[in-house]
Design a protein around this motif. Structure first.
Motif, short mmCIF file in Angstrom:
data_model
loop_
_atom_site.label_atom_id
_atom_site.label_comp_id
_atom_site.label_asym_id
_atom_site.label_seq_id
_atom_site.Cartn_x
_atom_site.Cartn_y
_atom_site.Cartn_z
N GLY A 1 0.80 -1.22 0.00
CA GLY A 1 0.00 0.00 0.00
C GLY A 1 0.83 1.27 0.00
N VAL A 2 2.15 1.14 -0.04
CA VAL A 2 3.00 2.34 -0.06
C VAL A 2 3.53 2.54 -1.47
CG1 VAL A 2 5.11 3.41 0.84
CG2 VAL A 2 3.71 1.96 2.34
N PHE B 1 7.36 1.85 8.10
CA PHE B 1 6.97 1.25 6.81
C PHE B 1 8.01 0.22 6.40
CE2 PHE B 1 5.17 5.61 5.25
CZ PHE B 1 4.19 5.54 6.23
N ALA C 1 3.88 10.04 7.22
CA ALA C 1 2.74 9.15 6.94
C ALA C 1 1.71 9.89 6.08
CB ALA C 1 2.11 8.67 8.23
N VAL D 1 -0.62 7.06 4.11
CA VAL D 1 -0.80 5.81 4.83
C VAL D 1 -1.46 6.18 6.16
CG1 VAL D 1 0.45 4.03 6.13
CG2 VAL D 1 1.12 4.59 3.78
#
Lengths: 529, 529
Positions: free
Chosen positions: B19-20, B235, B276, B281
């Motif tokens: 998801g990053v 992360f 973030a 995220v």
């Protein structure tokens, strides 16, 4: 193999977490899940400070747990009062558990400055309380609050407090890092010292304020602790309690300790997720061992290596903790996962059967829309039946319309819905009111269908959950609705996803009704055979 | 005080997290934030395997960093090829950084089974690569991939690999727990042994697959490591890299190590959140030190104790890491809790002031209805202002009506809403469509109000959450809606509760708008003074 006992405090310390609050029925469901996993103790509430917790213990008397013991939690007696006169202890006892957890102060600063009692009175409070409870036949686990901070300030006094508890008959001395500020080196040293002095088991209760709760729990076990407290998904005050799901996997797979029941480890991922789901707390998918990301491989180099040998980039096999490997960039994920279910519909199916390929494809599509079938197995079964051609719709929707109005004179009927359906060419239009549009729609749909399917009368909705999916979303974000339904024989859960909460609810409602109708038919068919 | 250097890999290893994904401008903004914090190295990409990363390094040449050095990351040369001929190394060099990070294999299993080269050739690949780069004037940090697993399998070979790197001129030997499976005891032992043999600094690179990445990093520093790699918000691939924000606070506040620049620690919470935010995220609010929950107190007993002395339940003062204490309003908290807030409205208020009694009474009523003000501080502030008589409504609702219909031809506009409001005697009726009734209602209300309050144009909704309160409830159960809004200066959260999700959203929306309007007035008033 050394045995380590586990106490889960999701229902007590976990409820102190921001955004966490449990109804009595949530607590019952979480207790059942924890028992299924096989933890030894479930700390279920503090009846002395929260009278609502007593309601749970009343309810819990009906539960048949396989292995876990429910325990109530409370503090030492009030100052200058006999233990027998303390109303908090009376509430604790009235919870009716065989074992209780009592917490007391180990840090002289807390005794004098916060409690406002003398160091001697604190010792009396500890020993009186433990003696009183053991005198009533209770088994007592003693939580030494702030033990490590207390030991750092005045080691002699901290040790005296746990001697008071042990002398009065406590069966376990739990050293608490209440503020979560201790480093593993201090935990190790203190625990080793305490275990060398006492013959009763020593426990550890850690908080994650320094990001070290798991490490602190493990280091205490290395130093001789035989009891670990935490919460399965890491819920708890501030940064949370020690995450038991991580600790369990580390203890069993890395340290060869004996905990849980045999085979339980394979249920770790599912049960941890279930607890978060019941609590309606967003599951941390990056959680070690149990998260969706825990065995997800993204870098191409990693994926290649895993294909050669999974040991290359997996510290443990995901199946051991009930999780699964995922390749984020490739299409091979998923297929193995659905095999088991497909084979129930089509016994001879293999990984390359057209049905498997269709189902995997369909699942991918639905997941991309925000569907998640864990915990919505009835919808998953319907999806598979549809893919296998073993499905016919029970009705067709003409249309529905919902109207919500405020202000309204009658709050229980502030919304109305109309539904038009067709069954075998026969149309039915019905309308209903409700205290919100989903409620009205639910009632209108049932009213329309009961003419054709009178069996629906014994179906009821047990639970209704809504979650917004897109983070950073707004009022136009997609929502996921989960509906749990039951009849006299079974309970089942269905899912719907839409930007419109009414439509999402509609999808889940329709699945729920169809699942009920199919089950009834299958049931009658089996009875006929 | 020992100095520990920090390498942040958010832009390289962090980008491997599920998801990053970063755009070039995201990367620039994150690099600036990390430099602001004062980390020593920013590992910004792998130009050899990801040509897009070169674009960032081109862009980055324009950046004026105060302290941090950008570094490019790459692997040892390909097998049976001169380093000077390797296109991956050529890309790495073309990134133009003074310092590069090179990773190579330490685990014989990986060398033979995954790379498919001989143990000797692997050693040659390491030393050739490092020599080639130092020959070009580069400073080389050497990452020994899978060092701890390699050491467990064949300690002699693992040591030989890092000797090859050191002999060729690497300036730092970083021991990597690539699969995140090692316990602190192994990390400690291996690091101590390596630091005793080598005079160049030793580093640690940990992953969180066993929930131990922070502990493993700290234990390596205790054993002599002088360089720590991680990612600021944790992360990274699978369960993430070691969380640098936690490690930084532990190193500085618990272990008295020297890292970052002076004063930077107070920016830790803000900069971690910014990273973030840029990555889009969801920020983990339970994160140690920097999360919203890290210094939030919910249990009444904790709140009382904190009021006497914060040391009682805070391991470090929140201001040291740029965070703040919060008292969560909840059924377990009591009158002491609201004091702090009431005193901001009425400075002389005591526990027995009529305002405090009114507010506590009102809170109880609202909580019984299912309101929960933790995390909905803007609604709490409005409730207090109302109780104190310091509130006037900004508009009156005539009525609203929402209509939802299925099937619909246009899914983005399947619902419509009409709203009639009155401001100072002037009525306004507006209508809007949306992809659900709440969305339509939100749009219609803003449209009606903007005529009177143009300042609302710069307010936006950041997040929208729905939770069903009564569990065991059905489609008529009460729901709690939380809405997070923001303008260019601040973010705030409001709450609404009803059996009707639309009405609950309406209540939260109205609070959100009123909070914005009041804040604007207060802001203008202060500017005027």
């Amino acid at each position: 193999m050394r045995r380590v006992t586990l106490l889960d405090s999701t229902l007590r310390d976990g409820a102190q977490g921001e955004g966490v609050s449990f109804s009595v029925s949530d607590k019952v469901n979480i207790a059942l899940a924890l028992d299924e996993l096989g933890v030894d103790f479930i700390e279920a509430g503090n009846p002395g400070s929260n009278p609502k917790d007593l309601e749970f213990f009343r309810e819990a008397e009906k539960l048949e747990l396989r292995h876990a013991k429910l325990v109530a939690f409370g503090s030492t007696r009030k100052k200058n009062m006999a233990a027998a006169d303390d109303p908090g202890l009376a509430s604790l006892v009235s919870a009716g558990t065989d074992t209780v957890v009592i917490f007391g102060k180990s840090w002289d600063f807390h005794v004098e400055r916060i409690l406002g009692v003398s160091l001697e009175e604190n010792l009396a409070m500890i020993s009186d309380t433990v003696s009183y409870l053991t005198g009533l036949g209770k088994r007592v686990i003693y939580d030494a609050e702030h033990f490590f901070d207390g030991y750092a300030a005045h080691p002699d006094y901290a040790m005296t407090t746990i001697r008071a508890a042990a002398g009065a008959g406590a069966e376990c001395l739990v050293l608490c890092d209440t503020n979560g500020g201790s480093l593993p080196s201090r935990i190790n040293e203190c625990t080793a010292m305490v275990t060398s002095e006492f013959s009763v088991p020593v426990g550890i209760h850690a908080h994650n304020d320094s990001g070290l709760a798991v490490a602190n729990s493990l280091t205490a076990v290395e130093a001789g602790a035989a009891h670990v407290q935490g919460t399965l998904a890491g819920f708890g005050e501030r940064c949370g309690n020690a995450n038991l799901s991580t600790i369990i996997a580390d203890l069993k797979l890395k340290m060869e300790m004996d905990c849980l029941m045999p085979e339980s480890l394979q249920r770790l991922s599912g049960i941890t997720r279930a607890v978060a789901e019941i609590a309606n707390v967003t599951f941390d998918e990056g959680m070690p061992f149990v998260g969706l990301h825990a065995f997800a491989h993204k870098a191409g180099m990693h994926v290649d290596a895993i294909t050669k040998d999974p040991v290359s980039f997996e510290h443990v096999p995901p199946s051991q903790v009930g999780n699964a490997r995922r390749f984020l960039a490739s299409e091979v994920g998923g297929r193995a996962l659905v095999m088991d279910r497909v084979q129930r519909l089509e016994p001879g199916a293999t990984k390359d059967s057209p049905l498997v390929i269709t189902v995997v494809q369909k699942l991918k599509e639905m997941e991309a829309q925000g569907y998640q079938y864990e915990g919505a197995e009835a919808s998953l079964e319907l999806l598979m039946k549809k893919a296998a051609g073993k499905y016919r719709p029970f009705f067709e929707l003409g249309h529905y319309r919902t109207i919500g109005e405020q202000p309204s004179t009658d709050h229980a009927h502030c919304a109305t819905a109309m539904v038009k359906i067709t069954v075998d060419g026969v149309s039915e239009l019905s309308a209903a009111e409700g205290n919100g549009p989903v409620h009205a729609l639910d009632r209108a749909l049932r009213r329309a269908l009961e003419r054709f399917y009178p069996g629906l009368a014994d179906m009821r909705l047990k639970d209704f959950k809504v979650r917004v999916i897109d983070s950073g979303g707004n009022t136009g974000a997609r929502v996921r609705v989960l509906i749990e339904s039951a009849d006299q024989n079974m309970a089942w859960t269905t899912i719907g996803v839409s930007t419109d909460v009414i439509e999402a609810s509609w999808i889940a409602l329709v699945d729920s009704i169809e699942y009920k109708l199919i089950s009834d038919i299958e049931h009658r068919y089996k009875a006929y055979l």
